[in-house]
Scaffold this motif. Sequence first.
Motif, PDB file in Angstrom:
ATOM      1  N   PRO A 193      25.885 -21.459  51.742  1.00 36.35           N
ATOM      2  CA  PRO A 193      26.384 -22.690  52.340  1.00 36.35           C
ATOM      3  C   PRO A 193      27.904 -22.636  52.507  1.00 36.35           C
ATOM      4  O   PRO A 193      28.596 -21.933  51.772  1.00 36.35           O
ATOM      5  CB  PRO A 193      25.982 -23.772  51.340  1.00 36.35           C
ATOM      6  CG  PRO A 193      25.724 -23.072  50.067  1.00 36.35           C
ATOM      7  CD  PRO A 193      25.353 -21.670  50.402  1.00 36.35           C
ATOM      8  N   THR A 194      28.389 -23.385  53.467  1.00 32.21           N
ATOM      9  CA  THR A 194      29.830 -23.484  53.698  1.00 32.21           C
ATOM     10  C   THR A 194      30.360 -24.725  52.987  1.00 32.21           C
ATOM     11  O   THR A 194      29.599 -25.563  52.517  1.00 32.21           O
ATOM     12  CB  THR A 194      30.140 -23.600  55.196  1.00 32.21           C
ATOM     13  OG1 THR A 194      29.579 -24.832  55.679  1.00 32.21           O
ATOM     14  CG2 THR A 194      29.562 -22.426  55.978  1.00 32.21           C
ATOM     15  N   LEU A 195      31.680 -24.847  52.942  1.00 30.64           N
ATOM     16  CA  LEU A 195      32.268 -26.054  52.366  1.00 30.64           C
ATOM     17  C   LEU A 195      31.884 -27.280  53.193  1.00 30.64           C
ATOM     18  O   LEU A 195      31.705 -28.365  52.648  1.00 30.64           O
ATOM     19  CB  LEU A 195      33.787 -25.905  52.278  1.00 30.64           C
ATOM     20  CG  LEU A 195      34.279 -24.857  51.272  1.00 30.64           C
ATOM     21  CD1 LEU A 195      35.793 -24.718  51.348  1.00 30.64           C
ATOM     22  CD2 LEU A 195      33.841 -25.206  49.865  1.00 30.64           C
ATOM     23  N   GLU A 196      31.743 -27.100  54.496  1.00 31.76           N
ATOM     24  CA  GLU A 196      31.299 -28.190  55.357  1.00 31.76           C
ATOM     25  C   GLU A 196      29.875 -28.614  54.997  1.00 31.76           C
ATOM     26  O   GLU A 196      29.563 -29.807  54.966  1.00 31.76           O
ATOM     27  CB  GLU A 196      31.373 -27.776  56.829  1.00 31.76           C
ATOM     28  CG  GLU A 196      31.038 -28.893  57.784  1.00 31.76           C
ATOM     29  CD  GLU A 196      31.241 -28.516  59.233  1.00 31.76           C
ATOM     30  OE1 GLU A 196      30.943 -29.364  60.089  1.00 31.76           O
ATOM     31  OE2 GLU A 196      31.670 -27.389  59.532  1.00 31.76           O
ATOM     32  N   ARG A 221      24.126 -30.857  53.269  1.00 30.57           N
ATOM     33  CA  ARG A 221      23.028 -30.338  54.095  1.00 30.57           C
ATOM     34  C   ARG A 221      23.329 -28.891  54.453  1.00 30.57           C
ATOM     35  O   ARG A 221      24.349 -28.598  55.080  1.00 30.57           O
ATOM     36  CB  ARG A 221      22.893 -31.168  55.360  1.00 30.57           C
ATOM     37  CG  ARG A 221      21.738 -30.768  56.232  1.00 30.57           C
ATOM     38  CD  ARG A 221      21.590 -31.793  57.362  1.00 30.57           C
ATOM     39  NE  ARG A 221      20.383 -31.585  58.096  1.00 30.57           N
ATOM     40  CZ  ARG A 221      20.304 -30.936  59.248  1.00 30.57           C
ATOM     41  NH1 ARG A 221      21.389 -30.427  59.807  1.00 30.57           N
ATOM     42  NH2 ARG A 221      19.154 -30.792  59.865  1.00 30.57           N
ATOM     43  N   ILE A 222      22.450 -28.004  54.048  1.00 27.03           N
ATOM     44  CA  ILE A 222      22.626 -26.593  54.385  1.00 27.03           C
ATOM     45  C   ILE A 222      22.486 -26.412  55.903  1.00 27.03           C
ATOM     46  O   ILE A 222      21.706 -27.109  56.535  1.00 27.03           O
ATOM     47  CB  ILE A 222      21.633 -25.718  53.585  1.00 27.03           C
ATOM     48  CG1 ILE A 222      22.092 -24.282  53.586  1.00 27.03           C
ATOM     49  CG2 ILE A 222      20.219 -25.875  54.069  1.00 27.03           C
ATOM     50  CD1 ILE A 222      21.432 -23.434  52.526  1.00 27.03           C
ATOM     51  N   PHE A 223      23.260 -25.515  56.468  1.00 24.03           N
ATOM     52  CA  PHE A 223      23.313 -25.279  57.907  1.00 24.03           C
ATOM     53  C   PHE A 223      23.686 -26.552  58.658  1.00 24.03           C
ATOM     54  O   PHE A 223      23.010 -26.978  59.572  1.00 24.03           O
ATOM     55  CB  PHE A 223      21.982 -24.728  58.439  1.00 24.03           C
ATOM     56  CG  PHE A 223      21.845 -23.237  58.310  1.00 24.03           C
ATOM     57  CD1 PHE A 223      22.090 -22.399  59.369  1.00 24.03           C
ATOM     58  CD2 PHE A 223      21.460 -22.684  57.112  1.00 24.03           C
ATOM     59  CE1 PHE A 223      21.964 -21.032  59.247  1.00 24.03           C
ATOM     60  CE2 PHE A 223      21.325 -21.320  56.957  1.00 24.03           C
ATOM     61  CZ  PHE A 223      21.582 -20.483  58.031  1.00 24.03           C
ATOM     62  N   SER A 224      24.776 -27.171  58.262  1.00 22.48           N
ATOM     63  CA  SER A 224      25.308 -28.306  59.009  1.00 22.48           C
ATOM     64  C   SER A 224      26.407 -27.774  59.930  1.00 22.48           C
ATOM     65  O   SER A 224      26.576 -26.570  60.061  1.00 22.48           O
ATOM     66  CB  SER A 224      25.851 -29.362  58.046  1.00 22.48           C
ATOM     67  OG  SER A 224      26.948 -28.857  57.319  1.00 22.48           O
ATOM     68  N   GLY A 225      27.133 -28.626  60.534  1.00 19.93           N
ATOM     69  CA  GLY A 225      28.239 -28.202  61.385  1.00 19.93           C
ATOM     70  C   GLY A 225      27.781 -27.392  62.584  1.00 19.93           C
ATOM     71  O   GLY A 225      26.644 -27.505  63.046  1.00 19.93           O
ATOM     72  N   ASN A 226      28.674 -26.569  63.095  1.00 19.94           N
ATOM     73  CA  ASN A 226      28.387 -25.790  64.308  1.00 19.94           C
ATOM     74  C   ASN A 226      27.225 -24.821  64.139  1.00 19.94           C
ATOM     75  O   ASN A 226      26.410 -24.655  65.036  1.00 19.94           O
ATOM     76  CB  ASN A 226      29.638 -25.028  64.770  1.00 19.94           C
ATOM     77  CG  ASN A 226      30.699 -25.953  65.305  1.00 19.94           C
ATOM     78  OD1 ASN A 226      30.388 -27.035  65.802  1.00 19.94           O
ATOM     79  ND2 ASN A 226      31.948 -25.556  65.202  1.00 19.94           N
ATOM     80  N   THR A 227      27.146 -24.177  62.977  1.00 18.42           N
ATOM     81  CA  THR A 227      26.057 -23.233  62.733  1.00 18.42           C
ATOM     82  C   THR A 227      24.705 -23.941  62.751  1.00 18.42           C
ATOM     83  O   THR A 227      23.747 -23.460  63.350  1.00 18.42           O
ATOM     84  CB  THR A 227      26.251 -22.523  61.382  1.00 18.42           C
ATOM     85  OG1 THR A 227      27.524 -21.894  61.380  1.00 18.42           O
ATOM     86  CG2 THR A 227      25.183 -21.487  61.139  1.00 18.42           C
ATOM     87  N   GLY A 228      24.646 -25.092  62.121  1.00 22.24           N
ATOM     88  CA  GLY A 228      23.408 -25.871  62.110  1.00 22.24           C
ATOM     89  C   GLY A 228      23.032 -26.371  63.484  1.00 22.24           C
ATOM     90  O   GLY A 228      21.857 -26.348  63.871  1.00 22.24           O
ATOM     91  N   LYS A 229      24.034 -26.826  64.240  1.00 22.42           N
ATOM     92  CA  LYS A 229      23.765 -27.289  65.604  1.00 22.42           C
ATOM     93  C   LYS A 229      23.240 -26.133  66.463  1.00 22.42           C
ATOM     94  O   LYS A 229      22.327 -26.308  67.252  1.00 22.42           O
ATOM     95  CB  LYS A 229      25.026 -27.876  66.230  1.00 22.42           C
ATOM     96  CG  LYS A 229      25.424 -29.199  65.628  1.00 22.42           C
ATOM     97  CD  LYS A 229      26.734 -29.689  66.197  1.00 22.42           C
ATOM     98  CE  LYS A 229      27.201 -30.901  65.419  1.00 22.42           C
ATOM     99  NZ  LYS A 229      28.567 -31.255  65.712  1.00 22.42           N
TER     100      LYS A 229
END
Length: 94
Positions: free
Chosen positions: A45-48, A54-62
């Motif tokens: 997971p990232t700091l975001e 939520r794992i895989f949030s942000g740009n990677t999750g999108k």
Amino acid sequence: MDTFNQWMILKDEVNACKGCYLTSEKKLLDRGKRDARIMVVGDAPTLEDVKENRIFSGNTGKYLDGMLKLVDIEPEDVYVTALVNCPTNGKVPK
């Protein structure tokens, strides 16, 4: 022991882990259906992700969610986890 109880034991063990220099207060284990037919495994997971809880949030999750939808798969129907449950902050896990 049923699957739910096994899952709760695993989650408790992950949250109690203090095994390496990556250990953080907040660990992210998964999202999605645990009995899904499709599993996606990321690196960590990232700091975001931690901020969003939520794992895989942000740009990677999108991006992931968009790719799944392109092939007619709802992101909620996929089990998503990571090899490492703490954010690495750019450090290499050992």
